[in-house]
Design a protein around this motif. Structure first.
Motif, PDB file in Angstrom:
ATOM      1  N   ARG A 101       0.812  -1.221   0.000  1.00  0.00           N
ATOM      2  CA  ARG A 101       0.000   0.000   0.000  1.00  0.00           C
ATOM      3  C   ARG A 101       0.847   1.274   0.000  1.00  0.00           C
ATOM      4  N   TRP A 102       2.154   1.121   0.113  1.00  0.00           N
ATOM      5  CA  TRP A 102       3.011   2.317   0.219  1.00  0.00           C
ATOM      6  C   TRP A 102       2.875   3.207  -1.014  1.00  0.00           C
ATOM      7  N   ILE A 106       1.674   7.320  -1.677  1.00  0.00           N
ATOM      8  CA  ILE A 106       2.393   8.351  -2.432  1.00  0.00           C
ATOM      9  C   ILE A 106       1.436   9.056  -3.385  1.00  0.00           C
ATOM     10  N   LYS A 107       0.666   8.289  -4.119  1.00  0.00           N
ATOM     11  CA  LYS A 107      -0.267   8.860  -5.091  1.00  0.00           C
ATOM     12  C   LYS A 107      -1.360   9.681  -4.400  1.00  0.00           C
ATOM     13  N   PRO A 187      12.522   9.888  -2.421  1.00  0.00           N
ATOM     14  CA  PRO A 187      11.553  10.881  -2.900  1.00  0.00           C
ATOM     15  C   PRO A 187      10.977  10.509  -4.262  1.00  0.00           C
ATOM     16  N   TYR A 188       9.692  10.676  -4.396  1.00  0.00           N
ATOM     17  CA  TYR A 188       9.018  10.499  -5.684  1.00  0.00           C
ATOM     18  C   TYR A 188       8.728  11.881  -6.250  1.00  0.00           C
ATOM     19  N   SER A 231       2.338   7.023   3.614  1.00  0.00           N
ATOM     20  CA  SER A 231       3.213   6.021   3.011  1.00  0.00           C
ATOM     21  C   SER A 231       4.423   5.810   3.915  1.00  0.00           C
ATOM     22  N   TRP A 232       4.791   4.528   4.121  1.00  0.00           N
ATOM     23  CA  TRP A 232       5.899   4.194   5.021  1.00  0.00           C
ATOM     24  C   TRP A 232       6.842   3.195   4.366  1.00  0.00           C
ATOM     25  N   ILE A 233       8.130   3.427   4.539  1.00  0.00           N
ATOM     26  CA  ILE A 233       9.172   2.486   4.134  1.00  0.00           C
ATOM     27  C   ILE A 233      10.178   2.414   5.281  1.00  0.00           C
TER      28      ILE A 233
END
Length: 304
Positions: A101-102, A106-107, A187-188, A231-233
């Protein structure tokens, strides 16, 4: 499926790249992305690591010298622009994806405000120096795999009952939080960022400062680069310091240029009524008016 993201990794060691790519492929939609790796280890990845990662990489480069973060990332970004993927992600390699789901997080963050041009996920492990402590606070400990419930816990963002060790200033409520500003961990960016604001400035070497320079260039024109709790990583933080401590990075392959991180040469106080660099890209004049900072025009290119 047409690729929508180009990922760029520029490792100077091969300790983390296998897990980064493993989790990226595990939690991503097939064929939704492309991977570029600029291998900056002096002798390249070990045979064992290369055997695993080579089939997962669409474009691999091993330069004749350490290019530094900005230069190496730009080499990948140029290909991403040529490939025209909507998103470009110049990522650290000491990261791991936690849950499928990350990317939706982002989106969803981009969708909150059309001015948002860059989104960085959060990590359950935090840089202690940002809070003035000598340890790395962890909302969750590191694991090879996380459960759906654990990722739900991060998304909910309610840490009021957390019993572990956290700095006093650490926020206990993060659910749905989007914070202006980001350290460029993973970063996106919308492709248009680099088309409109230019690439990373390759003066910065070996790394540090290029992210805050780009931040100022974006914010002075009212764009936004944000950190998102949607969002998590996982990010290990500061692992290149292990190589510095070992002395390995004293080798001429890595240390082929002088260290450079001088914002004062790019954002000159004499051009900005005495004000220097600010990541928010503005200063207030004597009338209290918000004024965009002026920067030297050129974005330096380090020719290989």
């Amino acid at each position: 499926m047409k690729p929508e993201i180009t990922y760029i990794f520029t490792p100077i060691c091969d300790k983390f790249i296998s897990r980064a790519l493993y989790t990226l492929y595990k939690y991503s939609e097939p064929n939704s992305f492309r991977v570029i790796v600029i291998d900056q280890r002096k002798n390249g990845f070990s045979p064992e690591v290369m055997k695993y990662v080579r089939p997962l990489i669409h474009l691999y480069m091993h330069p004749c010298r350490n290019l530094g973060y900005a230069k190496a990332m730009n080499e990948g970004i140029l290909h991403a622009l040529h490939w025209k993927t909507p998103l470009v992600c110049p990522s650290n390699d000491d990261i791991e994806i936690l849950d499928s789901r990350w990317i939706q997080g982002i989106k969803d963050t981009f969708a909150k405000d059309e001015r948002i041009v860059g989104v960085c996920p959060m990590s359950p492990r935090h840089a202690g120096w940002g809070y003035g402590v000598d340890y790395y606070p962890e909302i969750l400990p590191y694991k090879d795999e996380y459960t759906k419930e654990e990722y739900d816990y991060l998304l909910k963002g309610d840490f009021t009952d957390y019993k572990g060790r956290l700095p006093k200033t650490f926020p206990r409520q993060l659910g749905g939080t989007v914070v202006d500003g980001a350290v460029f961990v993973m970063p996106y960016f919308k492709r248009e960022v680099f088309e409109k604001f230019g690439l990373l400035d390759e003066r910065f070497f070996p790394g540090s400062g290029e992210d805050m320079d780009l931040m100022a260039r974006v914010y002075r024109e009212e764009g936004r680069i944000v950190s998102s709790s949607l969002s998590w990583i996982w990010h290990w933080w500061s692992k290149s310091k292990d190589l510095f401590a070992s002395g390995e990075l004293e080798d001429p392959y890595y240390k082929n240029r002088s260290y450079w991180n001088n914002m004062g040469e790019l954002w000159r106080p004499e051009d900005n009524e005495g004000h220097g660099h600010d990541p928010w890209g503005h200063y207030k004049n004597e009338k209290g008016e918000k004024v965009p900072l002026k920067r030297v025009e050129d974005i330096f290119t380090d020719i290989i």
